[in-house]
Design an enzyme around this catalytic site. Structure first.
Site, PDB file in Angstrom:
ATOM      1  N   SER A   7      77.624  13.900  62.917  1.00  0.00           N
ATOM      2  CA  SER A   7      76.239  13.926  62.458  1.00  0.00           C
ATOM      3  C   SER A   7      75.724  15.356  62.456  1.00  0.00           C
ATOM      4  O   SER A   7      75.635  15.996  63.506  1.00  0.00           O
ATOM      5  CB  SER A   7      75.360  13.079  63.373  1.00  0.00           C
ATOM      6  OG  SER A   7      73.992  13.289  63.069  1.00  0.00           O
ATOM      7  N   HIS A  32      77.837  12.602  58.395  1.00  0.00           N
ATOM      8  CA  HIS A  32      76.679  11.734  58.574  1.00  0.00           C
ATOM      9  C   HIS A  32      75.395  12.557  58.562  1.00  0.00           C
ATOM     10  O   HIS A  32      75.306  13.588  59.228  1.00  0.00           O
ATOM     11  CB  HIS A  32      76.808  10.993  59.909  1.00  0.00           C
ATOM     12  CG  HIS A  32      75.761   9.959  60.147  1.00  0.00           C
ATOM     13  ND1 HIS A  32      75.856   8.681  59.647  1.00  0.00           N
ATOM     14  CD2 HIS A  32      74.594  10.010  60.845  1.00  0.00           C
ATOM     15  CE1 HIS A  32      74.795   7.973  60.028  1.00  0.00           C
ATOM     16  NE2 HIS A  32      74.016   8.767  60.757  1.00  0.00           N
ATOM     17  N   ASP A  34      71.375  12.246  59.286  1.00  0.00           N
ATOM     18  CA  ASP A  34      70.277  11.474  59.863  1.00  0.00           C
ATOM     19  C   ASP A  34      68.949  11.976  59.310  1.00  0.00           C
ATOM     20  O   ASP A  34      68.528  13.095  59.622  1.00  0.00           O
ATOM     21  CB  ASP A  34      70.279  11.601  61.390  1.00  0.00           C
ATOM     22  CG  ASP A  34      71.389  10.783  62.037  1.00  0.00           C
ATOM     23  OD1 ASP A  34      71.464   9.573  61.754  1.00  0.00           O
ATOM     24  OD2 ASP A  34      72.179  11.354  62.807  1.00  0.00           O
ATOM     25  N   MET A  36      64.984  11.701  59.138  1.00  0.00           N
ATOM     26  CA  MET A  36      63.839  11.215  59.908  1.00  0.00           C
ATOM     27  C   MET A  36      62.547  11.807  59.351  1.00  0.00           C
ATOM     28  O   MET A  36      62.524  12.977  58.955  1.00  0.00           O
ATOM     29  CB  MET A  36      63.981  11.592  61.383  1.00  0.00           C
ATOM     30  CG  MET A  36      65.289  11.186  62.025  1.00  0.00           C
ATOM     31  SD  MET A  36      65.342  11.685  63.765  1.00  0.00           S
ATOM     32  CE  MET A  36      67.076  11.422  64.147  1.00  0.00           C
ATOM     33  N   HIS A  65      71.686   8.103  56.542  1.00  0.00           N
ATOM     34  CA  HIS A  65      70.979   7.104  57.340  1.00  0.00           C
ATOM     35  C   HIS A  65      69.487   7.401  57.256  1.00  0.00           C
ATOM     36  O   HIS A  65      69.001   8.399  57.784  1.00  0.00           O
ATOM     37  CB  HIS A  65      71.492   7.197  58.791  1.00  0.00           C
ATOM     38  CG  HIS A  65      70.739   6.377  59.768  1.00  0.00           C
ATOM     39  ND1 HIS A  65      70.846   6.574  61.126  1.00  0.00           N
ATOM     40  CD2 HIS A  65      69.868   5.339  59.620  1.00  0.00           C
ATOM     41  CE1 HIS A  65      70.078   5.713  61.762  1.00  0.00           C
ATOM     42  NE2 HIS A  65      69.464   4.958  60.872  1.00  0.00           N
ATOM     43  N   MET A  67      65.994   6.932  58.328  1.00  0.00           N
ATOM     44  CA  MET A  67      65.050   6.507  59.365  1.00  0.00           C
ATOM     45  C   MET A  67      63.656   6.923  58.910  1.00  0.00           C
ATOM     46  O   MET A  67      63.019   7.800  59.494  1.00  0.00           O
ATOM     47  CB  MET A  67      65.414   7.140  60.711  1.00  0.00           C
ATOM     48  CG  MET A  67      66.667   6.571  61.325  1.00  0.00           C
ATOM     49  SD  MET A  67      67.212   7.475  62.794  1.00  0.00           S
ATOM     50  CE  MET A  67      68.268   8.713  62.026  1.00  0.00           C
ATOM     51  N   MET A 136      72.435   0.706  65.972  1.00  0.00           N
ATOM     52  CA  MET A 136      71.952   1.823  66.770  1.00  0.00           C
ATOM     53  C   MET A 136      72.274   1.573  68.237  1.00  0.00           C
ATOM     54  O   MET A 136      71.926   0.526  68.789  1.00  0.00           O
ATOM     55  CB  MET A 136      70.438   2.013  66.583  1.00  0.00           C
ATOM     56  CG  MET A 136      70.029   2.492  65.202  1.00  0.00           C
ATOM     57  SD  MET A 136      70.799   4.060  64.717  1.00  0.00           S
ATOM     58  CE  MET A 136      70.195   5.162  66.007  1.00  0.00           C
ATOM     59  N   GLY A 143      68.620  13.217  68.956  1.00  0.00           N
ATOM     60  CA  GLY A 143      70.019  13.316  69.322  1.00  0.00           C
ATOM     61  C   GLY A 143      70.169  13.492  70.818  1.00  0.00           C
ATOM     62  O   GLY A 143      69.204  13.762  71.532  1.00  0.00           O
ATOM     63  N   ASP A 174      75.793   4.525  66.093  1.00  0.00           N
ATOM     64  CA  ASP A 174      75.165   5.844  66.093  1.00  0.00           C
ATOM     65  C   ASP A 174      74.342   5.972  67.366  1.00  0.00           C
ATOM     66  O   ASP A 174      73.422   5.185  67.591  1.00  0.00           O
ATOM     67  CB  ASP A 174      74.277   5.974  64.855  1.00  0.00           C
ATOM     68  CG  ASP A 174      73.659   7.353  64.699  1.00  0.00           C
ATOM     69  OD1 ASP A 174      73.849   8.200  65.590  1.00  0.00           O
ATOM     70  OD2 ASP A 174      72.972   7.577  63.681  1.00  0.00           O
ATOM     71  N   GLY A 176      74.848   8.297  71.347  1.00  0.00           N
ATOM     72  CA  GLY A 176      75.556   8.348  72.621  1.00  0.00           C
ATOM     73  C   GLY A 176      77.059   8.206  72.509  1.00  0.00           C
ATOM     74  O   GLY A 176      77.728   7.877  73.500  1.00  0.00           O
TER      75      GLY A 176
END
Length: 217
Positions: A7, A32, A34, A36, A65, A67, A136, A143, A174, A176
């Site tokens: 990511s 990937h 992310d 947001m 992705h 969000m 998730m 992150g 996605d 941890g």
């Protein structure tokens, strides 16, 4: 074969091309992104311009992705930016079947995302139409968070649901993902592993990518 998807949320954007290249050298399979918006989640990250930049840096599939609120308004922009996969949250999309169909019309693979407290039965009526189910394993927005332990049970549930419904979606996680959590997740049935800080915060990005890949061979 398991798919490792670094990511770029955790990457150094001042040197994005090299950062992506280092993950490729370690055996990365996807990149990937992310996205947001500061509304659906409490953080603001990237938009189509950065996805387009990432697309220019790699020939690997680009996994986007979303969000964000009202993702339908931005599907075309991310498809044009070079996304291969676009995933949207079941918690945000009202007409999910229409949205999944639109993503596919734009030439992308389509996926849905479920937050940690969202029951997986929310995807039952869309399961046969999606290419990707993203579970998730942290609460979205930042992150570097710790893997939520009951995610293993949810992954196993997603596998059973896929079999029951005779669906063909890949199961992605996605949040941890690191060398401590990736093996148990693989055993539970994950196909695609998104890893951010475990890769980009490492002293050696290439070695960190390769280590994760080797753990799920």
């Amino acid at each position: 074969m398991a798919i490792i998807a670094p990511s770029i949320l955790s990457a150094d954007f001042s040197n994005l091309s090299q950062q992506i290249r280092l993950t490729e050298m370690g055996g990365a399979d996807w990149i990937h992104c992310d996205v947001m918006d500061g509304h659906f989640v409490p953080n603001i990250t990237i938009g189509p311009i950065i996805v387009k930049a990432a697309r220019k840096c790699t020939k690997l599939p680009v996994d986007v992705h979303l969000m964000i609120e009202k993702p339908d308004n931005f599907l075309e922009a991310f498809a044009e930016a070079g996304a291969n996969y676009i995933t949207v949250h079941v918690e945000e999309v009202v007409h999910l079947n229409r949205t999944i169909s639109r993503i596919k019309e734009l030439g992308c693979k389509a996926g849905v995302v479920v937050n940690p407290a969202t029951p997986l039965d929310r995807i039952v009526d869309i399961a046969e139409y999606i290419d990707l189910l993203l579970i998730m394993t942290v609460n979205p927005g930042f992150g570097g968070q710790k893997f939520i332990p009951n995610s293993i049970r949810r992954i196993e549930e997603a596998v059973k649901l896929r079999t029951k419904l005779k669906a063909n979606y890949l199961i992605e996680i996605d949040g941890g993902v690191n060398k401590e959590t990736i093996v148990a997740s693989k055993k539970a049935g994950v196909d695609v592993f998104v890893a951010g800080s475990a890769i980009f915060d490492a002293d050696n990005i290439t070695a960190a990518t390769a280590e994760l890949k080797n753990l799920v061979k």
